[in-house]
Motif scaffolding. Structure first.
Motif, PDB file in Angstrom:
ATOM      1  N   MET A   1       0.817  -1.216   0.000  1.00 32.21           N
ATOM      2  CA  MET A   1       0.000   0.000   0.000  1.00 32.21           C
ATOM      3  C   MET A   1       0.852   1.268   0.000  1.00 32.21           C
ATOM      4  N   LEU A   2       2.177   1.078   0.014  1.00 37.41           N
ATOM      5  CA  LEU A   2       3.078   2.248   0.051  1.00 37.41           C
ATOM      6  C   LEU A   2       2.782   3.219  -1.088  1.00 37.41           C
ATOM      7  N   TRP A   3       2.546   2.652  -2.282  1.00 36.59           N
ATOM      8  CA  TRP A   3       2.383   3.499  -3.462  1.00 36.59           C
ATOM      9  C   TRP A   3       1.061   4.250  -3.446  1.00 36.59           C
ATOM     10  N   VAL A   4       0.018   3.560  -2.976  1.00 37.31           N
ATOM     11  CA  VAL A   4      -1.286   4.237  -2.882  1.00 37.31           C
ATOM     12  C   VAL A   4      -1.191   5.366  -1.855  1.00 37.31           C
ATOM     13  N   ASN A   5      -0.514   5.069  -0.737  1.00 37.34           N
ATOM     14  CA  ASN A   5      -0.358   6.102   0.295  1.00 37.34           C
ATOM     15  C   ASN A   5       0.394   7.317  -0.258  1.00 37.34           C
ATOM     16  N   THR A  48       0.602   3.620 -12.178  1.00 35.57           N
ATOM     17  CA  THR A  48       1.707   2.659 -12.261  1.00 35.57           C
ATOM     18  C   THR A  48       1.489   1.513 -11.295  1.00 35.57           C
ATOM     19  N   TRP A  49       1.100   1.842 -10.064  1.00 37.38           N
ATOM     20  CA  TRP A  49       0.847   0.800  -9.068  1.00 37.38           C
ATOM     21  C   TRP A  49      -0.239  -0.159  -9.579  1.00 37.38           C
ATOM     22  N   PHE A  50      -1.299   0.412 -10.149  1.00 42.75           N
ATOM     23  CA  PHE A  50      -2.404  -0.413 -10.635  1.00 42.75           C
ATOM     24  C   PHE A  50      -1.925  -1.344 -11.761  1.00 42.75           C
ATOM     25  N   ARG A  54      -1.612  -5.360 -11.420  1.00 48.89           N
ATOM     26  CA  ARG A  54      -2.431  -6.172 -12.302  1.00 48.89           C
ATOM     27  C   ARG A  54      -1.544  -7.185 -13.035  1.00 48.89           C
ATOM     28  N   GLY A  55      -0.364  -6.747 -13.417  1.00 47.04           N
ATOM     29  CA  GLY A  55       0.585  -7.644 -14.083  1.00 47.04           C
ATOM     30  C   GLY A  55       1.019  -8.770 -13.179  1.00 47.04           C
ATOM     31  N   GLN A  56       1.169  -8.455 -11.891  1.00 46.54           N
ATOM     32  CA  GLN A  56       1.600  -9.471 -10.920  1.00 46.54           C
ATOM     33  C   GLN A  56       0.600 -10.619 -10.820  1.00 46.54           C
ATOM     34  N   ILE A 272       7.875  -0.049 -10.126  1.00 43.82           N
ATOM     35  CA  ILE A 272       7.000   1.103  -9.841  1.00 43.82           C
ATOM     36  C   ILE A 272       7.855   2.331  -9.541  1.00 43.82           C
ATOM     37  N   ALA A 273       8.873   2.124  -8.679  1.00 46.14           N
ATOM     38  CA  ALA A 273       9.710   3.262  -8.276  1.00 46.14           C
ATOM     39  C   ALA A 273      10.412   3.882  -9.481  1.00 46.14           C
ATOM     40  N   SER A 274      10.947   3.027 -10.365  1.00 48.84           N
ATOM     41  CA  SER A 274      11.685   3.591 -11.501  1.00 48.84           C
ATOM     42  C   SER A 274      10.736   4.283 -12.479  1.00 48.84           C
TER      43      SER A 274
END
Lengths: 305, 326
Positions: A1-5, A48-50, A54-56, A272-274
């Motif tokens: 949830m880091l990215w959503v936050n 990006t997170w989504f 989804r790919g995962q 995601i980070a990159s």
């Protein structure tokens, strides 16, 4: 949830900037740019997170994201610096040279220099991957003829590698900046006030500097911003091609793209980070360009206020 | 004849010449038997040497395939071969058809999405306009190649694999290519519609009671149709280039057989397409270049670049005719 936050933090920051701007009207133009920037980065984070999450769900082999945030930062900081270096060198090589060449053609008023416009159009059409292939062909030819290794090493962030990548990355944006800049400057050169200045006997270089370049400055900055966007678009391709250890290469390897040289374990958090850092760099540069445009064109600044 | 008109005619002639050359090469390539594009071929002792694939352009060699090693055939490699000894001309000609199919599908998706959003921006209600513009800003926030890769990844979970891909991969490609480029089309549609909307003839038509589909068909569509025809040409060029770039980054449609040349699975391997596609032919480019074998890298790259160039030239040739009066 880091990215959503983080995305929510971005949205909150955008909201706060809007609120502050409404209390202080003199901050509205800057606030508008900063709020749009925060909104854009938060949107990029969430999208990006989504997409990666989804790919995962399709790739069971992907490991769960690392628990420690510091590990992500340690993984992306080096490539982020390398990519930033590459982008800055490319901007200097590409956008600046393209814009300067457009100004030079206008200043020189020579028909032979107008051939450059045709060359610019031709270069603009050549896809980046073909330029990269030809660059590597050139490296091989130089090596075969002289025995000198000019590539600067493969897969390293050496100076030679940086210059080759920057050259390949900047050729099309330079052609774009040149073509668009030339159109802007030529249009301005036909304006009434330029003819008046010419009729009054002002020196040509004064006319170019004061009456042609200055009014087109905001347009030239917008052109530069578009050419930087082009550069960022092709960044992953060029980094992957030359195995340059930047964010584009990291994004692809952390998505599981096998470079054929080394095998990288997929890492969604690094991906995601990159991606977010790449998009953020682009957003910040575009925000700077927008601020410069407002500074150069008082009419736009007035409208924004 | 004006200088501008001559310039446009020259561009048109160049576009047609490039397309005709490519079509001729494809026609010649398709006449080469299928086995030279599908089997893996090895050369025999010939004129004092045993050549190793990729074979050179313009070489005539005695070769036999992995399917029937006892049968020897003499074959002329016009453009050379890939790492599997397969004729590059035959391979490229067969790769053009599925690539163009994908381009057409992606182009339709991109145009439909762009036109739809353009309509919303130009004629939708305020909340819908805001949503459409925000979506455009977010899409613009991404470097286009990174976004395309992420969208395909979200459908497939990773880059291309040995397995023959299913419909999901195709959908992923079409969605990715549509998502990356719809914004330009949307902005074009919105700006044209808003321009027509502000013209006296449109105001007059509205005053006479014309509205809805009738107004659109009589007054908006003639301006939109011309602009979209040109945009289609530019977008076709952009989609071809994107397809090549994605293929280079190991994202392509077809399945492949791996050809290991070193010892063990860790050695770099060539991915020989089972049903060739131009993007996929770009996937081994880096490996060929590292080995200084330029023909297998340059042939698909030049084919894609020339096809993209012809569409770009076509767009430029017809563009001047449809500029809006200012």
């Amino acid at each position: 949830m880091l990215w959503v936050n983080l995305g929510l933090v971005g949205l909150t920051v955008a909201g706060a900037i809007v609120l502050i701007s409404t209390r202080a009207p003199q901050l509205v133009p800057a606030g508008r740019i900063l709020a749009a920037l925060a909104l854009q980065i938060s949107g990029v984070l969430v999208v990006t997170w989504f997409l990666v999450s989804r790919g995962q769900t399709h790739a069971a082999s992907l490991p769960p994201p690392p628990a420690v945030e510091a590990a992500i930062w340690a993984g992306v900081s080096g490539p982020a610096l390398a990519s930033l270096e590459l982008v800055l060198v490319s901007v200097i090589l590409g956008t600046s040279i393209g814009t300067a060449a457009a100004a030079l053609v206008a200043w020189a008023r020579s028909t032979s220099l107008e051939l450059l416009i045709g060359v610019g159009s031709l270069v603009w059409i050549i896809p980046t991957f073909l330029i990269a292939i030809l660059a590597q062909d050139l490296q091989a030819t130089i090596y075969n003829l002289t025995g000198a290794r000019v590539s600067g090493g493969y897969g390293t962030a050496s100076l030679g590698q940086l210059l080759w990548c920057a050259a390949v990355l900047s050729i099309r944006p330079a052609a774009y900046a040149f073509r668009q800049g030339n159109v802007l400057i030529s249009d301005q050169a036909r304006a009434g006030h330029v003819r008046t200045a010419f009729a009054k006997g002002l020196l040509w270089r004064t006319i170019v500097g004061r009456h042609i370049i200055r009014p087109t400055a905001s347009g030239l900055v917008q052109t530069a911003a578009s050419s930087i966007r082009l550069m960022f678009g092709a960044l992953p391709l060029v980094e992957f091609f030359f195995a340059y250890p930047g964010l584009g290469q990291l994004l692809l390897s952390s998505l599981g793209v096998n470079s054929g040289i080394q095998i990288q374990t997929p890492n969604p958090s690094l991906a995601i980070a990159s991606a977010v850092l790449l998009a953020s760099m682009l957003a910040v540069l575009e925000a700077l360009a927008k601020a410069l445009t407002l500074r150069f064109d008082p009419r736009l600044a007035e409208a924004a206020a | 004849m004006s200088r501008d008109r001559i310039q446009r005619l020259l561009l048109l002639a160049s576009a047609i010449a490039v397309l005709a050359t490519l079509a001729t090469l494809v026609f010649i390539g398709l006449r080469i038997p299928d086995r030279f594009a599908t089997d893996v071929w090895a050369a025999h002792y010939f004129h004092g040497t045993i050549p190793q694939p990729p074979f050179l352009a313009g070489s005539t060699l005695e070769v036999s395939s992995d399917r029937s090693p006892q049968v020897r055939e003499l074959h002329f490699y016009v453009l050379g071969s890939d790492a599997g000894g397969r004729d590059l001309l035959a391979l490229t000609a067969r790769a053009v058809v599925p690539s163009l199919e994908l381009v057409v599908l992606a182009l339709i998706a991109r145009m439909v999405l762009g036109i739809g959003v353009g309509f919303v921006i130009a004629a939708g209600t305020e909340p819908l306009r805001t949503i459409a513009r925000s979506a455009g800003t977010w899409i613009a926030g991404f470097p286009y190649l990174a976004l395309a890769v992420l969208v395909i990844q979200s459908f497939t979970g990773g880059p291309s694999t040995v397995a023959v891909p299913g419909r999901t991969r195709l959908i992923g490609f079409v969605v990715a290519i549509a998502v990356v480029g719809w914004r330009d089309v949307a902005e074009l549609v919105a700006s044209r519609m808003q321009w027509v909307d502000a013209q006296p003839f449109a105001l007059g038509a509205r005053a006479m009671g014309s509205s809805g589909l009738g107004l659109f068909r009589r007054h908006v569509w003639p301006y939109l149709r011309q602009a979209l025809t040109i945009e289609l040409s530019f977008q076709a060029s952009a989609v071809l280039v994107l397809l090549a770039e994605l293929g280079f980054l190991q994202y392509y449609l077809g399945g492949f057989t791996q050809l290991f040349e070193g010892i063990g699975q860790a050695a770099p391997s060539f991915q020989l397409a089972t049903s060739p596609e131009l993007g996929q032919m770009m996937s081994d480019v880096r490996l060929y270049l590292l080995r200084q074998e330029f023909a297998p890298a340059l042939v698909p790259a030049l084919t894609l670049a020339l096809a993209a160039l012809s569409f770009e030239l076509l767009g430029r040739a017809i563009r001047g005719r449809t500029d809006l009066p200012t």
